[in-house]
Design a protein around this motif. Structure first.
Motif: not given
Length: 164
Positions: A120-148
């Motif tokens: 549960v810790l890993r899943e929860y932490a992953f979701l926050i890390a993922h969202s923080m990257l969104h809050l700093m301008g990252y996205d994953h609409m394109e394959e290259e963006e997803r890999l980054v």
């Protein structure tokens, strides 16, 4: 860093959610070399509430694991120079950059941790890390963006010693 943390619903995760959120947010900000103090809001809720938000803001009538609501529009992900000329990105009372809001479904955290065979810790932490990257301008609409994003998420969690 200011964290405005709210938890609703009777569902409980078996971790210290607020402490973990602070650690992951700090790690993500450090990883991206965010040059300002930051303000983030997190709401932990259930599938019903997150489905309602999805319906209202994204025209998607189903629950998702996490929603990110960035308050800053970046010209380029991870390029924070735009903030130098954008005074309205900062809380006038604290001087902190207002990054945005993260909403997480606790039901999805529990289900996905089980589905993917990690804690549960890993899943929860992953979701926050993922969202923080969104809050700093990252996205994953394109394959290259997803890999980054995937590489950055993995490195942030590894810095915290959180792995699958």
């Amino acid at each position: 860093m200011s964290l405005y943390f709210e938890e609703e619903s009777d569902i409980r995760l078996s971790i210290d959610c607020e402490k973990t959120a602070r650690e992951v947010i700090d790690a993500a900000l450090d990883y991206e070399n965010f040059p300002y103090e930051a303000e983030v809001e997190i709401l932990l809720t259930d599938n019903e509430a997150i489905q309602e938000l999805n319906r209202e803001y994204r025209d998607i009538d189903r629950p998702t694991d996490v929603l990110s609501f960035p308050m800053i529009s970046y010209d380029k992900a991870g390029d924070f120079s735009i903030l130098e000329s954008e005074e309205d990105c900062f809380n006038p009372e604290t001087g902190e950059a207002v990054l945005g809001n993260i909403v997480i479904s606790k039901e999805k955290v529990l289900a996905q941790a089980q589905e993917y065979g990690h804690s549960v810790l890993r899943e929860y932490a992953f979701l926050i890390a993922h969202s923080m990257l969104h809050l700093m301008g990252y996205d994953h609409m394109e394959e290259e963006e997803r890999l980054v994003m995937e590489a950055k998420q993995k490195e942030i969690l590894e810095k915290l010693g959180i792995s699958r």
